[in-house]
Design a protein around this motif. Structure first.
Motif, PDB file in Angstrom:
ATOM      1  N   TRP A   1      17.396  67.939  26.100  1.00  0.00           N
ATOM      2  CA  TRP A   1      16.099  68.389  25.968  1.00  0.00           C
ATOM      3  C   TRP A   1      15.774  68.710  24.535  1.00  0.00           C
ATOM      4  O   TRP A   1      14.397  68.568  24.044  1.00  0.00           O
ATOM      5  N   ILE A   2      16.796  69.108  23.768  1.00  0.00           N
ATOM      6  CA  ILE A   2      17.064  68.988  22.197  1.00  0.00           C
ATOM      7  C   ILE A   2      16.248  67.888  21.790  1.00  0.00           C
ATOM      8  O   ILE A   2      15.852  67.496  20.560  1.00  0.00           O
ATOM      9  N   ALA A   3      17.065  66.302  21.851  1.00  0.00           N
ATOM     10  CA  ALA A   3      17.097  65.291  21.480  1.00  0.00           C
ATOM     11  C   ALA A   3      15.617  65.094  21.463  1.00  0.00           C
ATOM     12  O   ALA A   3      15.559  63.795  20.378  1.00  0.00           O
ATOM     13  N   ALA A   4      15.192  65.243  22.307  1.00  0.00           N
ATOM     14  CA  ALA A   4      13.666  64.818  22.755  1.00  0.00           C
ATOM     15  C   ALA A   4      12.406  65.796  21.910  1.00  0.00           C
ATOM     16  O   ALA A   4      11.295  64.336  21.803  1.00  0.00           O
ATOM     17  N   ASP A   5      12.633  66.220  21.577  1.00  0.00           N
ATOM     18  CA  ASP A   5      11.876  67.035  20.960  1.00  0.00           C
ATOM     19  C   ASP A   5      11.651  66.892  19.112  1.00  0.00           C
ATOM     20  O   ASP A   5      13.036  66.946  18.439  1.00  0.00           O
ATOM     21  N   GLU A   6      11.093  66.131  18.750  1.00  0.00           N
ATOM     22  CA  GLU A   6      10.588  66.199  17.276  1.00  0.00           C
ATOM     23  C   GLU A   6      11.210  67.086  15.980  1.00  0.00           C
ATOM     24  O   GLU A   6      11.680  66.609  15.205  1.00  0.00           O
ATOM     25  N   GLU A   7      11.050  68.627  16.057  1.00  0.00           N
ATOM     26  CA  GLU A   7      11.268  69.566  15.764  1.00  0.00           C
ATOM     27  C   GLU A   7      12.140  70.314  15.978  1.00  0.00           C
ATOM     28  O   GLU A   7      13.354  70.498  14.994  1.00  0.00           O
ATOM     29  N   LEU A   8      12.751  70.201  16.574  1.00  0.00           N
ATOM     30  CA  LEU A   8      14.159  70.888  17.112  1.00  0.00           C
ATOM     31  C   LEU A   8      15.179  69.556  16.788  1.00  0.00           C
ATOM     32  O   LEU A   8      16.306  70.685  16.148  1.00  0.00           O
ATOM     33  N   LEU A   9      15.231  68.170  17.270  1.00  0.00           N
ATOM     34  CA  LEU A   9      16.449  67.172  17.027  1.00  0.00           C
ATOM     35  C   LEU A   9      16.923  67.415  15.588  1.00  0.00           C
ATOM     36  O   LEU A   9      17.952  67.754  14.185  1.00  0.00           O
ATOM     37  N   PRO A  10      16.050  68.038  14.460  1.00  0.00           N
ATOM     38  CA  PRO A  10      16.078  67.409  12.576  1.00  0.00           C
ATOM     39  C   PRO A  10      17.602  68.869  12.472  1.00  0.00           C
ATOM     40  O   PRO A  10      17.492  69.272  11.919  1.00  0.00           O
ATOM     41  N   GLN A  11      16.514  70.186  13.129  1.00  0.00           N
ATOM     42  CA  GLN A  11      17.267  71.488  12.697  1.00  0.00           C
ATOM     43  C   GLN A  11      18.318  71.613  13.577  1.00  0.00           C
ATOM     44  O   GLN A  11      19.155  71.773  12.939  1.00  0.00           O
ATOM     45  N   LEU A  12      18.634  71.072  15.044  1.00  0.00           N
ATOM     46  CA  LEU A  12      20.017  71.215  14.993  1.00  0.00           C
ATOM     47  C   LEU A  12      21.497  70.316  14.298  1.00  0.00           C
ATOM     48  O   LEU A  12      21.989  71.048  13.716  1.00  0.00           O
TER      49      LEU A  12
ATOM     50  N   PHE B   1      12.764  75.869  27.274  1.00  0.00           N
ATOM     51  CA  PHE B   1      13.789  74.751  27.364  1.00  0.00           C
ATOM     52  C   PHE B   1      13.606  75.150  29.388  1.00  0.00           C
ATOM     53  O   PHE B   1      13.325  74.348  30.004  1.00  0.00           O
ATOM     54  N   CYS B   2      13.596  76.275  29.608  1.00  0.00           N
ATOM     55  CA  CYS B   2      13.615  77.254  30.669  1.00  0.00           C
ATOM     56  C   CYS B   2      12.166  77.157  31.812  1.00  0.00           C
ATOM     57  O   CYS B   2      12.828  76.822  32.344  1.00  0.00           O
ATOM     58  N   ASP B   3      11.304  76.878  30.927  1.00  0.00           N
ATOM     59  CA  ASP B   3      10.307  76.803  31.775  1.00  0.00           C
ATOM     60  C   ASP B   3       9.749  75.278  31.845  1.00  0.00           C
ATOM     61  O   ASP B   3       9.409  74.500  33.467  1.00  0.00           O
ATOM     62  N   ASP B   4      10.623  74.724  31.188  1.00  0.00           N
ATOM     63  CA  ASP B   4      10.230  72.250  31.468  1.00  0.00           C
ATOM     64  C   ASP B   4      11.593  71.887  32.328  1.00  0.00           C
ATOM     65  O   ASP B   4      11.442  71.890  33.182  1.00  0.00           O
ATOM     66  N   ARG B   5      12.630  73.005  32.154  1.00  0.00           N
ATOM     67  CA  ARG B   5      13.207  73.010  33.238  1.00  0.00           C
ATOM     68  C   ARG B   5      14.153  73.617  34.668  1.00  0.00           C
ATOM     69  O   ARG B   5      14.568  73.164  35.141  1.00  0.00           O
ATOM     70  N   GLY B   6      13.057  74.339  35.240  1.00  0.00           N
ATOM     71  CA  GLY B   6      12.643  75.637  36.512  1.00  0.00           C
ATOM     72  C   GLY B   6      13.864  76.599  36.216  1.00  0.00           C
ATOM     73  O   GLY B   6      14.573  76.419  37.116  1.00  0.00           O
ATOM     74  N   LEU B   7      14.501  76.788  34.849  1.00  0.00           N
ATOM     75  CA  LEU B   7      15.401  78.385  35.268  1.00  0.00           C
ATOM     76  C   LEU B   7      15.319  79.517  34.459  1.00  0.00           C
ATOM     77  O   LEU B   7      13.764  79.425  33.864  1.00  0.00           O
TER      78      LEU B   7
END
Length: 92
Positions: free
Chosen positions: A16-27, A65-71
């Motif tokens: 999920w993080i890898a697919a997010d243009e904002e989060l991947l560089p932050q990670l 993340f939880c909303d997207d994954r149903g968690l």
């Protein structure tokens, strides 16, 4: 939560993080790890715990993340506490 389920949630978080243009560089900035490093370490529970630690830094990331994954919103933190070396007394 079982360790296998915790690892699955961590792997889903990594994807999920890898697919997010904002989060991947932050990670990458927070961990110093590249995508290649991540691919090499996906079987390492300590690395997976680090992914969940990163995700749980921001409530808005957890909610998305939880909303997207149903968690449930508490599942990423429960998964983090389930992984080896992450047990803390305040989280059952």
């Amino acid at each position: 939560m079982t360790p296998d389920r915790a690892e699955t949630i961590a792997l889903e978080a990594l994807a999920w993080i890898a697919a997010d243009e904002e989060l991947l560089p932050q990670l990458a900035g927070a961990t110093g790890a590249s995508l290649e490093d991540a691919r090499d370490r996906v079987a390492d529970p300590a690395f997976l715990a680090g992914i969940l630690e990163f995700l749980t830094m921001e409530d808005r990331w957890i909610r998305r993340f939880c909303d997207d994954r149903g968690l449930a919103y508490d599942e990423p933190m429960t998964a983090l506490m389930t992984l080896p070396g992450q047990m803390r007394p305040e989280w059952p």
